[in-house]
Write a protein that holds these residues in place. Structure first.
Motif, short mmCIF file in Angstrom:
data_model
loop_
_atom_site.label_atom_id
_atom_site.label_comp_id
_atom_site.label_asym_id
_atom_site.label_seq_id
_atom_site.Cartn_x
_atom_site.Cartn_y
_atom_site.Cartn_z
N VAL A 81 33.44 60.02 41.71
CA VAL A 81 34.77 59.52 41.78
C VAL A 81 34.57 57.72 41.89
O VAL A 81 33.94 57.37 42.58
CB VAL A 81 35.60 59.92 43.31
CG1 VAL A 81 36.78 58.73 43.01
CG2 VAL A 81 35.89 61.10 42.69
N PRO A 131 35.58 53.98 47.23
CA PRO A 131 36.24 54.31 46.99
C PRO A 131 38.15 53.19 47.40
O PRO A 131 38.94 53.46 47.35
CB PRO A 131 36.70 55.81 48.01
CG PRO A 131 35.06 55.39 48.93
CD PRO A 131 34.03 54.68 47.67
N GLN A 177 43.57 56.10 43.13
CA GLN A 177 42.66 56.65 44.07
C GLN A 177 42.52 58.00 44.27
O GLN A 177 41.63 58.83 44.91
CB GLN A 177 41.83 55.61 45.52
CG GLN A 177 40.91 56.14 45.85
CD GLN A 177 39.74 55.83 44.82
OE1 GLN A 177 39.30 54.88 44.32
NE2 GLN A 177 39.50 57.45 44.97
N ARG A 202 37.43 54.52 38.46
CA ARG A 202 38.72 55.53 38.65
C ARG A 202 38.57 56.98 36.92
O ARG A 202 38.99 58.16 37.01
CB ARG A 202 40.21 55.27 38.79
CG ARG A 202 40.25 54.59 40.05
CD ARG A 202 39.62 54.51 40.99
NE ARG A 202 40.59 53.53 42.41
CZ ARG A 202 39.41 52.61 43.29
NH1 ARG A 202 38.63 52.84 43.17
NH2 ARG A 202 39.98 52.29 44.01
N LEU A 224 31.09 59.17 45.99
CA LEU A 224 32.00 58.45 45.76
C LEU A 224 32.17 56.71 45.62
O LEU A 224 31.46 56.23 46.20
CB LEU A 224 33.12 58.74 46.97
CG LEU A 224 34.00 59.87 47.19
CD1 LEU A 224 34.29 59.61 49.48
CD2 LEU A 224 34.76 59.91 46.57
N CYS A 279 29.63 65.93 41.50
CA CYS A 279 31.57 65.46 41.02
C CYS A 279 31.02 63.40 41.02
O CYS A 279 30.68 63.31 43.00
CB CYS A 279 32.86 66.14 41.67
SG CYS A 279 34.00 65.40 40.49
N LEU A 329 30.21 66.25 46.71
CA LEU A 329 30.74 64.21 45.85
C LEU A 329 30.06 63.47 46.06
O LEU A 329 29.79 62.68 47.55
CB LEU A 329 32.26 64.66 47.13
CG LEU A 329 33.08 63.67 46.70
CD1 LEU A 329 33.64 64.29 45.45
CD2 LEU A 329 34.78 64.05 47.27
N ALA A 334 42.14 59.95 41.41
CA ALA A 334 40.83 60.02 41.19
C ALA A 334 39.96 61.72 42.28
O ALA A 334 39.42 62.39 41.84
CB ALA A 334 40.37 58.64 41.35
N LEU A 335 40.47 61.04 43.62
CA LEU A 335 40.10 62.24 44.85
C LEU A 335 40.06 63.41 44.22
O LEU A 335 39.82 64.13 44.50
CB LEU A 335 39.97 61.59 45.87
CG LEU A 335 39.03 60.66 46.25
CD1 LEU A 335 39.83 60.52 48.08
CD2 LEU A 335 37.82 61.68 46.82
N ARG A 384 41.78 65.04 42.13
CA ARG A 384 41.12 65.59 40.41
C ARG A 384 39.28 66.18 41.02
O ARG A 384 39.50 67.25 40.39
CB ARG A 384 40.75 64.21 40.17
CG ARG A 384 40.71 64.85 38.68
CD ARG A 384 40.39 63.76 36.83
NE ARG A 384 39.70 63.04 37.34
CZ ARG A 384 39.09 61.57 36.07
NH1 ARG A 384 40.03 61.47 35.02
NH2 ARG A 384 38.17 61.12 36.28
N ALA A 385 38.98 64.95 41.72
CA ALA A 385 37.51 66.09 42.01
C ALA A 385 37.35 66.95 42.49
O ALA A 385 36.56 67.81 42.27
CB ALA A 385 37.07 64.33 42.76
N GLY A 443 40.77 68.17 36.55
CA GLY A 443 39.91 68.32 36.99
C GLY A 443 38.88 69.73 37.42
O GLY A 443 38.01 69.94 37.66
#
Lengths: 346, 244
Positions: free
Chosen positions: B83, B165, B145, B87, B162, B81, B160, B148-149, B151-152, B102
């Motif tokens: 991010v 961020p 943010q 975003r 990023l 995933c 993950l 976005a996190l 949703r991830a 997500g």
């Protein structure tokens, strides 16, 4: 003009306007999700109407052969792609979806058509024959160029439109068809006579609009389509494939088109090339909504229907001219009220 | 222990210009790995290629499988995933719908544990719960943010990724975000963190790579990197003090 005629024209206008509204919604949907201006929308109207007409004559409609051919073509494209990357596991699913299921639908139609089943069943059969063509057209014509500019996608649309009109002539011939009404009922409401068919059109259109609303607001696939329309990159990052979204929106558009065709078939005589004008009036409605707003597009399409009804009463020779001239002030107004955004390419 | 993500000889080109050249890196299960480096070093490009949004050459192996022919959408289903720096939220949709989407690939598999994850994300970011009916486009930078996190996390990632961020956020918010990132370690998620805020990134991570003009210049355990004179001079100088 007396009030009786005025009311009659309103009824007529709203009935046609409801159809245009459905088509306008489909056009906005397809454009929002895939950036395709879906000119062949009208062909699905004609195919729906003419397929139903063939079934009512007890004949196997020409769309059956088209469905088989398109299915085999999609299967071939998908198989080549799958085998090129060595994904042999996908083969059975491809064959099932694009060869076996369409064959089953055609066999069903071939077996049932001569028995002239009940109207509801004929309508369902017509939809089964026509609707799968939507995602197939997307797969064959649009998906390979899905990232092209709006203009290129529009050119593809023009090509698909001409191809489908031509195929319509091959399969259905040059004669027009009109199907019997769903209901022969008539009601007297004061001076106005309300026909059962126009109630059918309004009722089905309204239910379909409500169903679409519920679909977009409350189902995960509806939300996925909205997400794709809002942010294509974001949609990919959460796992929504653009190809899936494209096929789904084309399926909905084909369903709306074919169902509209089934609804108008008893009201007007439909020829192989009638779809274009019907679709174009939906397009005028969609343009009123700027190809983005669903409610304004639907309202615009109703307005087109009313305008057309009154125009055909006062100046029937100029009916189409008047309807399509409406787009000029709309475009002028839109160009003043919206700021122009250059098309973003990735 | 074999790595969850193993990248060998990865190159990404925009036309004829190569933005990432022969990069190799690995992320072990449950670890936080960071890639630091100056603007334009190819960090964002690297992540986009790992996600499959950009085409690349070289070998990416993830959880023992080759990702070469796996599209970005399918990689989400495998637990990858991203991010992104921008975003890429669904601005015209509600906070809640963003979170629902997500978990899109999990709805397709009829995963029953989605509702529990909603609660977890809301617990992690109470601000999102307060605003769950608000449109994502109306949120502040920090809240975006968080969304976005969140949703991830709804996709239940194993790895993950990023991208910056902390970019454009107030120092207090940056601290919150890094606290959440550090906290994710307990949940067993592996993290590949791309940052310009090198100090904060090296503090939170186990291992680090320095990417310069598309190539790995230095690598090593984060603690060692943080005391490496070359890194201190270029990335941890007085100017980069601040959050962390």
């Amino acid at each position: 003009m007396n009030s009786e005629i005025a009311l009659f024209l309103i009824q007529d206008g709203l009935t046609n306007g409801a159809i245009y509204a459905l088509l306008a919604l489909a056009l906005v949907l397809v454009f929002a999700v895939t950036r395709v201006i879906f000119i062949p929308q009208g062909e699905f109207v004609a195919y729906g109407a003419l397929t139903l007409a063939s079934l009512q004559l007890g004949k196997l409609p020409g769309t059956a052969w088209l469905l088989l051919t398109a299915g085999v073509a999609v299967a071939a494209v998908e198989l080549v792609q799958a085998l090129r990357i060595g994904a042999v596991r996908r083969v059975p699913a491809i064959v099932l979806h694009y060869v076996l299921v369409p064959s089953a639908i055609v066999v069903l139609a071939w077996w049932v058509a001569p028995q002239k089943p009940a109207l509801t069943f004929q309508v369902l059969l017509a939809l089964l024959l026509v609707v799968p063509l939507g995602p197939m057209v997307y797969r064959l014509a649009y998906q390979p160029l899905a990232n092209a500019s709006v203009l290129v996608l529009l050119i593809i649309s023009v090509a698909v439109h001409f191809a489908m009109t031509g195929l319509g002539l091959v399969f259905f011939g040059a004669e027009g068809s009109r199907t019997p009404a769903f209901s022969d009922a008539h009601w007297k409401l004061g001076v106005l006579t309300i026909s059962g068919q126009s109630l059918w059109v309004l009722g089905v259109s309204l239910s379909l609009i409500v169903a679409l609303l519920l679909f977009f607001e409350h189902t995960i696939y509806g939300k996925a389509l909205r997400a794709t329309a809002v942010n294509r990159v974001g949609a990919r990052l959460v796992g929504i494939s653009p190809a899936m979204a494209g096929k789904l929106s084309f399926t909905l558009a084909a369903l709306i088109g074919a169902l509209s065709g089934v609804l108008v078939a008893p009201i007007t005589t439909i020829y192989y090339d009638s779809g274009f004008l019907v679709g174009l009036k939906g397009f005028v409605g969609a343009i009123v909504g700027g190809l983005v707003s669903y409610p304004i597009a639907a309202a615009g399409a109703l307005l087109v229907g009313l305008l057309e009804a009154y125009a055909s009463f006062w100046a029937s020779a100029y009916k189409e001219v008047i309807v399509f001239t409406m787009i000029v002030p709309v475009l002028v107004w839109r160009s003043f009220t919206t700021h122009h955004i250059e098309e973003e390419e990735e | 222990m074999s790595a969850l993500l193993q990248v060998r000889g990865l190159s990404v080109a925009y036309g004829k210009i190569e933005a990432v050249h022969q990069v190799g890196l690995s992320v072990e299960e449950g670890r936080i790995v960071t890639v630091i480096g100056p603007n334009g070093a190819g960090k964002t490009t690297l992540l986009a290629a790992l996600m499959g949004v950009l085409p690349s050459r070289g070998n990416i192996s993830y959880a023992g499988g080759d990702l070469a022919h796996v599209e970005a959408e399918k990689r989400v289903g495998l637990g990858l995933c991203l991010v992104p720096e921008r975003r890429e939220l669904f601005a015209a949709m509600t906070v809640e719908d963003n979170l629902v989407l997500g978990a899109f690939h999990r709805y397709r598999k009829r995963d029953k544990s989605i509702n529990a994850d909603f609660e977890q994300v809301y617990q992690l970011f109470p601000r999102l719960k307060e605003r769950y009916r608000q449109l994502a486009g109306t949120l502040s930078g920090g809240e975006r943010q968080m969304l976005a996190l969140g949703r991830a996390l709804m996709s239940r990632p194993r790895l993950l990724m990023l991208d910056e961020p902390s970019l454009g956020l107030a120092p207090l918010v940056v601290r919150d975000i890094f606290r959440v990132i550090a906290g994710l370690r307990e949940t067993g998620v592996s993290i590949l963190l791309v940052e310009q805020n090198a100090r904060a990134a090296l503090q939170v991570s186990d291992y680090g790579y320095v990417l310069e003009t598309g190539e790995i210049a230095v690598e090593g355990p984060s603690a060692e990197l943080a005391s490496d004179p070359r890194v201190i001079e270029s990335y941890l100088g007085l100017a980069s003090g601040g959050a962390g």
